[in-house]
Scaffold this motif. Structure first.
Motif, PDB file in Angstrom:
ATOM      1  N   GLU A 153       0.183  63.094 114.394  1.00  0.00           N
ATOM      2  CA  GLU A 153       0.758  62.255 112.748  1.00  0.00           C
ATOM      3  C   GLU A 153       0.168  63.621 111.244  1.00  0.00           C
ATOM      4  OE1 GLU A 153      -0.882  60.363 114.750  1.00  0.00           O
ATOM      5  OE2 GLU A 153       0.778  59.063 115.624  1.00  0.00           O
ATOM      6  N   TRP A 154       1.134  63.689 111.007  1.00  0.00           N
ATOM      7  CA  TRP A 154       0.351  64.916 110.183  1.00  0.00           C
ATOM      8  C   TRP A 154       1.703  64.590 108.530  1.00  0.00           C
ATOM      9  CZ3 TRP A 154       4.124  68.487 107.667  1.00  0.00           C
ATOM     10  CH2 TRP A 154       5.375  68.662 107.868  1.00  0.00           C
ATOM     11  N   ASN A 155       0.774  65.373 107.423  1.00  0.00           N
ATOM     12  CA  ASN A 155       1.372  65.171 106.105  1.00  0.00           C
ATOM     13  C   ASN A 155       1.328  66.682 105.093  1.00  0.00           C
ATOM     14  OD1 ASN A 155       2.075  62.319 104.269  1.00  0.00           O
ATOM     15  ND2 ASN A 155       2.693  62.370 105.971  1.00  0.00           N
ATOM     16  N   PRO A 156       1.944  66.785 104.587  1.00  0.00           N
ATOM     17  CA  PRO A 156       1.893  68.381 104.220  1.00  0.00           C
ATOM     18  C   PRO A 156       1.379  68.370 102.979  1.00  0.00           C
ATOM     19  CG  PRO A 156       4.131  67.761 103.387  1.00  0.00           C
ATOM     20  CD  PRO A 156       3.344  66.616 104.686  1.00  0.00           C
ATOM     21  N   ASP A 157       0.515  69.232 102.615  1.00  0.00           N
ATOM     22  CA  ASP A 157      -0.190  69.082 100.994  1.00  0.00           C
ATOM     23  C   ASP A 157       0.283  69.914 100.605  1.00  0.00           C
ATOM     24  OD1 ASP A 157      -1.317  72.080 101.532  1.00  0.00           O
ATOM     25  OD2 ASP A 157      -3.430  71.976 102.118  1.00  0.00           O
ATOM     26  N   THR A 158      -0.491  69.851  99.207  1.00  0.00           N
ATOM     27  CA  THR A 158      -0.138  70.906  97.856  1.00  0.00           C
ATOM     28  C   THR A 158       0.446  71.780  98.446  1.00  0.00           C
ATOM     29  OG1 THR A 158      -1.758  70.878  97.050  1.00  0.00           O
ATOM     30  CG2 THR A 158      -0.228  68.722  96.036  1.00  0.00           C
ATOM     31  N   LEU A 159      -0.437  72.536  98.995  1.00  0.00           N
ATOM     32  CA  LEU A 159      -0.752  74.333  99.686  1.00  0.00           C
ATOM     33  C   LEU A 159       0.681  74.347 100.893  1.00  0.00           C
ATOM     34  CD1 LEU A 159      -4.388  75.092  99.418  1.00  0.00           C
ATOM     35  CD2 LEU A 159      -2.336  74.906  97.537  1.00  0.00           C
ATOM     36  N   GLY A 160       1.346  72.821 100.663  1.00  0.00           N
ATOM     37  CA  GLY A 160       2.496  73.091 102.546  1.00  0.00           C
ATOM     38  C   GLY A 160       1.076  73.357 103.736  1.00  0.00           C
ATOM     39  N   ASN A 161      -0.077  72.812 103.648  1.00  0.00           N
ATOM     40  CA  ASN A 161      -0.591  73.205 104.983  1.00  0.00           C
ATOM     41  C   ASN A 161      -0.218  71.582 105.563  1.00  0.00           C
ATOM     42  OD1 ASN A 161      -1.775  76.041 104.588  1.00  0.00           O
ATOM     43  ND2 ASN A 161      -3.347  74.441 103.453  1.00  0.00           N
ATOM     44  N   LYS A 162      -0.347  72.149 106.931  1.00  0.00           N
ATOM     45  CA  LYS A 162       0.545  70.309 107.583  1.00  0.00           C
ATOM     46  C   LYS A 162      -1.275  69.785 107.873  1.00  0.00           C
ATOM     47  CE  LYS A 162       4.252  70.921 111.071  1.00  0.00           C
ATOM     48  NZ  LYS A 162       3.881  71.370 112.367  1.00  0.00           N
ATOM     49  N   VAL A 163      -2.075  68.200 106.812  1.00  0.00           N
ATOM     50  CA  VAL A 163      -2.728  67.870 107.170  1.00  0.00           C
ATOM     51  C   VAL A 163      -2.362  66.425 108.537  1.00  0.00           C
ATOM     52  CG1 VAL A 163      -4.752  66.859 106.069  1.00  0.00           C
ATOM     53  CG2 VAL A 163      -3.194  68.152 105.011  1.00  0.00           C
ATOM     54  N   LYS A 164      -3.673  66.498 109.674  1.00  0.00           N
ATOM     55  CA  LYS A 164      -3.291  65.538 110.351  1.00  0.00           C
ATOM     56  C   LYS A 164      -4.067  64.740 110.680  1.00  0.00           C
ATOM     57  CE  LYS A 164      -2.082  68.473 114.909  1.00  0.00           C
ATOM     58  NZ  LYS A 164      -2.565  68.749 116.101  1.00  0.00           N
ATOM     59  N   VAL A 165      -3.974  63.528 110.899  1.00  0.00           N
ATOM     60  CA  VAL A 165      -4.991  62.245 110.513  1.00  0.00           C
ATOM     61  C   VAL A 165      -6.068  62.411 111.583  1.00  0.00           C
ATOM     62  CG1 VAL A 165      -2.867  60.385 110.877  1.00  0.00           C
ATOM     63  CG2 VAL A 165      -3.721  61.257 113.174  1.00  0.00           C
ATOM     64  N   SER A 166      -7.076  61.939 110.596  1.00  0.00           N
ATOM     65  CA  SER A 166      -8.380  62.483 111.412  1.00  0.00           C
ATOM     66  C   SER A 166      -9.457  61.398 110.985  1.00  0.00           C
ATOM     67  CB  SER A 166      -9.118  62.970 110.363  1.00  0.00           C
ATOM     68  OG  SER A 166     -10.435  63.238 110.348  1.00  0.00           O
ATOM     69  N   GLN A 167      -9.770  60.907 112.348  1.00  0.00           N
ATOM     70  CA  GLN A 167     -10.784  59.454 112.754  1.00  0.00           C
ATOM     71  C   GLN A 167     -12.215  60.384 111.672  1.00  0.00           C
ATOM     72  OE1 GLN A 167     -11.754  58.526 116.504  1.00  0.00           O
ATOM     73  NE2 GLN A 167     -10.838  56.531 116.389  1.00  0.00           N
ATOM     74  N   SER A 168     -11.549  60.376 110.859  1.00  0.00           N
ATOM     75  CA  SER A 168     -13.501  60.199 110.084  1.00  0.00           C
ATOM     76  C   SER A 168     -13.227  59.777 108.892  1.00  0.00           C
ATOM     77  CB  SER A 168     -13.294  61.723 109.635  1.00  0.00           C
ATOM     78  OG  SER A 168     -12.246  62.133 109.261  1.00  0.00           O
ATOM     79  N   ALA A 169     -12.656  58.163 108.896  1.00  0.00           N
ATOM     80  CA  ALA A 169     -12.866  57.961 107.244  1.00  0.00           C
ATOM     81  C   ALA A 169     -14.321  56.991 107.495  1.00  0.00           C
ATOM     82  CB  ALA A 169     -12.361  56.356 107.515  1.00  0.00           C
ATOM     83  N   LYS A 170     -14.205  57.342 106.386  1.00  0.00           N
ATOM     84  CA  LYS A 170     -15.633  56.391 105.770  1.00  0.00           C
ATOM     85  C   LYS A 170     -16.033  55.254 104.678  1.00  0.00           C
ATOM     86  CE  LYS A 170     -18.211  60.597 105.116  1.00  0.00           C
ATOM     87  NZ  LYS A 170     -18.379  61.246 106.933  1.00  0.00           N
ATOM     88  N   PHE A 171     -16.945  54.574 106.019  1.00  0.00           N
ATOM     89  CA  PHE A 171     -17.203  53.432 105.037  1.00  0.00           C
ATOM     90  C   PHE A 171     -17.318  53.391 103.204  1.00  0.00           C
ATOM     91  CE2 PHE A 171     -20.097  52.821 108.213  1.00  0.00           C
ATOM     92  CZ  PHE A 171     -19.434  51.978 109.426  1.00  0.00           C
TER      93      PHE A 171
END
Lengths: 410, 87
Positions: free
Chosen positions: A40-58
């Motif tokens: 799953e992804w969202n675009p950023d302001t530069l038009g890049n695809k940003v995928k979900v990442s299992q790297s959430a921090k506390f």
């Protein structure tokens, strides 16, 4: 009526703050979950695809509080589309978070989600009892209006954080219970944290409030009310003894681990009293997604009779309360619930079986239907609430033995 | 005894930061409390405007005492609530 429902004497709701389903539970790998695949992804302001990442921090990753006011959520779910024919695409989360961070890399953090092992309390409660694939915030907006749905089944037309006046004849679930000869209490953490329902309830019904310390004592002494609502600690405080009190609401940027401890404490208070454990159902649910990514499209809902003006929504477009907010984690706990229960489970073909859309109006609807079956004679609640899903059908005829239900070592 | 006991991780002391700038939620809560306090003060002022010497019957005085006591000791209403009455 199931034996579990027949045994039910207490409903307890713990409402946490500002985390989406995918952020907290989307990484779970259990059959039937409508979680994340990883692409799953969202675009950023530069038009890049940003995928979900299992790297959430506390803590520390969402120092800039993600926008979760109505215009921000509108941006998140419509991806910036305008006009009458726009379609929800869940593609605007990174773009919207950039408006807070003003940093492209930092804006990507809104797509992060937790490893299940990082959240041993929430994930174990979810998999050991029941979780909902389809529990949504009531409004695509912030805390106060969403919490209002849990207390009243409506926000009285509000979509924001503003002070609002109650409109007769709608009664809070607490007033309904008391007038009906039942017991109910709203437990806030302590005086320094207080309640988010202060304007609407504290003035009229101060006796309905208690502290979390009292909740623990009421569980121990077997005097818990029939319906209880618990609020976590909303702020980092310095206690009367000079000690540190850490916020447990999990609102960014509060440490998620303290919220985990709080959930375990609530569970433990009920669990260690055998009579209470067998006669109580505990719902842990989040008030809204807090601006954090979720992939599931919020569904339409029964409008409920109110319209927020274009000025009130901040988008220039009126809102008729005909669509739910972003999906949030929700877990239902009772020894009468089989391990691994999933509400609206995902079939192998990717569609959901018997999709039932829950929202916060489901809380007063469930409590009212169970304890006050004749309440509707005075038309004191909204159609929106009455048409919302209820959750006590998840209680079965079979009570799991004590050694089959998890415990927490606090 | 439960067959599965899950250890609950401790939150590190460093997580505590009372100097963190308050977000919109806490700011709104403070504003709402301020508004509630104004309501409360209006109630108190209305009671202060009553001269108890003008009350002559047991019914009138007991009603006045009930209202004042509710302000000074809100939990006194608890018993009424348990009996199904309104506050």
């Amino acid at each position: 009526m199931s034996k579990g429902l027949d045994a039910l004497k207490h409903i307890v709701v713990l409402m946490m703050e500002n985390r989406s389903f995918d952020h907290m539970l989307g990484g779970l790998k259990v059959p039937g979950i409508n979680g994340l695949k990883g692409d799953e992804w969202n675009p950023d302001t530069l038009g890049n695809k940003v995928k979900v990442s299992q790297s959430a921090k506390f803590q520390g990753q969402l120092k800039k509080d993600p926008d979760h006011h109505f215009p921000g959520v509108d941006m998140q779910i419509f991806g910036g589309q305008k006009g009458d024919n726009r379609v929800v695409n869940m593609k605007g989360f990174v773009l919207d978070y950039f408006t807070q961070t003003n940093n492209v890399n930092d804006s990507h953090a809104i797509m992060n989600y937790f490893k299940p092992d990082d959240l041993p309390i929430l994930t174990n409660l979810a998999t050991e009892f029941a979780f909902f694939n389809t529990w949504f915030a009531s409004i695509p907006g912030p805390t106060i209006c969403n919490r209002a749905f849990a207390h009243y089944g409506t926000s009285f037309g509000q979509v924001g954080m503003d002070f609002f006046y109650l409109l007769d004849p709608i009664l809070s679930i607490y007033e309904r219970m008391i007038r009906g000869g039942h017991t109910s209490k709203l437990y806030y953490y302590n005086q320094a944290s207080s309640t988010m329902e202060v304007v609407n309830l504290l003035k009229n019904q101060p006796q309905l409030f208690g502290t979390f310390e009292q909740f623990i004592a009421d569980c121990k002494n077997g005097v818990l009310p029939e319906y209880s609502f618990i609020e976590p600690c909303y702020s980092d405080q310095i206690g009367d003894d000079g000690g540190a009190i850490i916020a447990s609401d999990q609102h960014p940027d509060h440490d998620v681990r303290e919220g985990e401890r709080f959930m375990a404490t609530v569970y433990d208070a009920i669990r260690i009293n055998p009579d209470l454990w067998q006669s109580t159902v505990l719902l842990i649910v989040y008030d809204e997604h807090g601006g954090i990514y979720d992939h599931l499209v919020p569904p339409d809902c029964t409008p409920g009779g109110y319209t927020a003006s274009g000025e009130a929504t901040g988008t220039g477009v009126p809102f008729t309360f005909n669509r739910l907010g972003v999906r949030v984690p929700a877990v239902l706990i009772s020894p009468w619930i089989p391990r691994g229960t999933i509400v609206s489970p995902l079939k192998p073909d990717g569609t959901m079986q018997n999709q039932r859309n829950f929202e916060h109006a489901s809380i007063p609807n469930t409590v009212t239907n169970h304890f006050l079956p004749d309440f509707d004679q005075n038309n004191q609640r909204t159609e929106r609430e009455k048409k919302s899903e209820t959750f006590l059908d998840l209680l079965t005829d079979t009570m799991r033995p004590d050694d089959d239900c998890i415990a927490f070592d606090l | 005894m439960p067959s599965k006991v899950i250890p609950v991780p401790k939150t590190p002391k460093e997580a505590h930061n009372p100097h963190r700038p308050a977000g919109t939620l806490l700011r709104s809560q403070a504003l709402h409390l301020h508004e509630a306090l104004k309501w409360h003060m209006r109630e108190v002022q209305a009671l202060l405007a009553i001269n108890p010497r003008t009350l002559h019957t047991e019914g009138a005085i007991s009603k006045y005492i009930q209202k004042v006591t509710a302000v000074l000791h809100p939990h006194a209403a608890k018993q009424q609530i348990k009996q199904g009455g309104e506050s």
